[in-house]
Design an enzyme around this catalytic site. Sequence first.
Site, short mmCIF file in Angstrom:
data_model
loop_
_atom_site.label_atom_id
_atom_site.label_comp_id
_atom_site.label_asym_id
_atom_site.label_seq_id
_atom_site.Cartn_x
_atom_site.Cartn_y
_atom_site.Cartn_z
N ARG A 165 10.38 -0.02 0.71
CA ARG A 165 9.67 -1.26 0.39
C ARG A 165 10.62 -2.33 -0.16
NH1 ARG A 165 7.26 1.53 2.94
NH2 ARG A 165 5.14 2.31 2.76
N SER A 235 -1.81 -1.82 -0.50
CA SER A 235 -1.22 -0.98 -1.54
C SER A 235 -0.50 -1.86 -2.55
CB SER A 235 -0.24 0.02 -0.91
OG SER A 235 -0.92 0.87 -0.02
N GLU A 331 4.21 -3.74 -5.67
CA GLU A 331 4.76 -4.08 -4.34
C GLU A 331 4.75 -5.59 -4.10
OE1 GLU A 331 3.74 -2.26 -0.72
OE2 GLU A 331 3.66 -0.23 -1.51
#
Length: 336
Positions: A165, A235, A331
């Site tokens: 990520r 997410s 994130e």
Amino acid sequence: MIKLEPNKDLSLCSTLACPSTAQCYFELSYKDDIPFVVASTKELGLPLLVLGGGSNLVLTPKINSVVVRNTIKGIEQLSKTDKNVTLRVGAGENWHKFVTWCVAQNYSGLENLALIPGTMGAAPVQNIGAYGVEIATLVTQVNAYDLVEEKFICIPNEECQFRYRDSLFKDHEGRYVITSVELKLNRELKPNLSYGPLKILEQNEHLTVKHIYEAVIAIRTEKLPDPKVIPNAGSFFKNPILSTAQFKGVLELFPDLVHYPAGDQVKLAAGWLIDQAGLKGRVNDQGVGCYEKQALVVVNPKRANGDAILDWAETVKQRVFEHFGVHLEMEPRIWR
């Protein structure tokens, strides 16, 4: 001619639907307009921020920057063999629509990444991944405009610094305007069925790219809310990665700890941690909370502002740390 819009309402420009206003705004449809946008930004004396689909972003109420919405389109075939095809895709192309197009062409590689919101240009920034696949394994080159060097550049995969990520582009937000991404896909099916619910497809003797694509959509639809119905950013927290020693310490206290191998480290399931901390389905006074079907997803049904989202994120991080001694990391990027 590209035009500057002052005091632009951005509430419809992110999937969290947070009320927000940009001091200035440009819609970028052609890469050749980038030098003009850069010059205009310099005259205004403001930072420049590039916006894609807004699916991985928390917008606070006032963005004191020039926001550039990247809508550069186009899908171009660069090369084709019996086994592979290489494509150049405009940064403004909708990600899921592009995946759907690839499946229709019977190109394999992206089917596990179906139904992820956002644009092509944002995909390498976040190194998007799902169900055993990361875009880093398919990107051959990212084309961009370097705002420091003030020139167009081509960055090969090995220089993109792709990590879980993360990437060069996320590390240096505000430096690169991605114009297109080049990917190498398979013309022969090479399925990745490592993710639990997809393993059943191994029994299909006539498995196709479309079968995997449809299964992924079914899984995501069941677990994740449609941002058009319930605003969310997918997410919201990264799955924590621990050293073996750290993992053993947590496992001793929590034998049922959900975990996965991550090279010589161990990855924990952030959604499970949040659920076990008692936050699944919980919301605060402003309606911000963790989705009832998937604790990893922060939802914003009342369209509260970005500050309320960040307050809830801190609540989640604190609760998980108190319960497990594990730090969670967001994130989404934050714009102020």
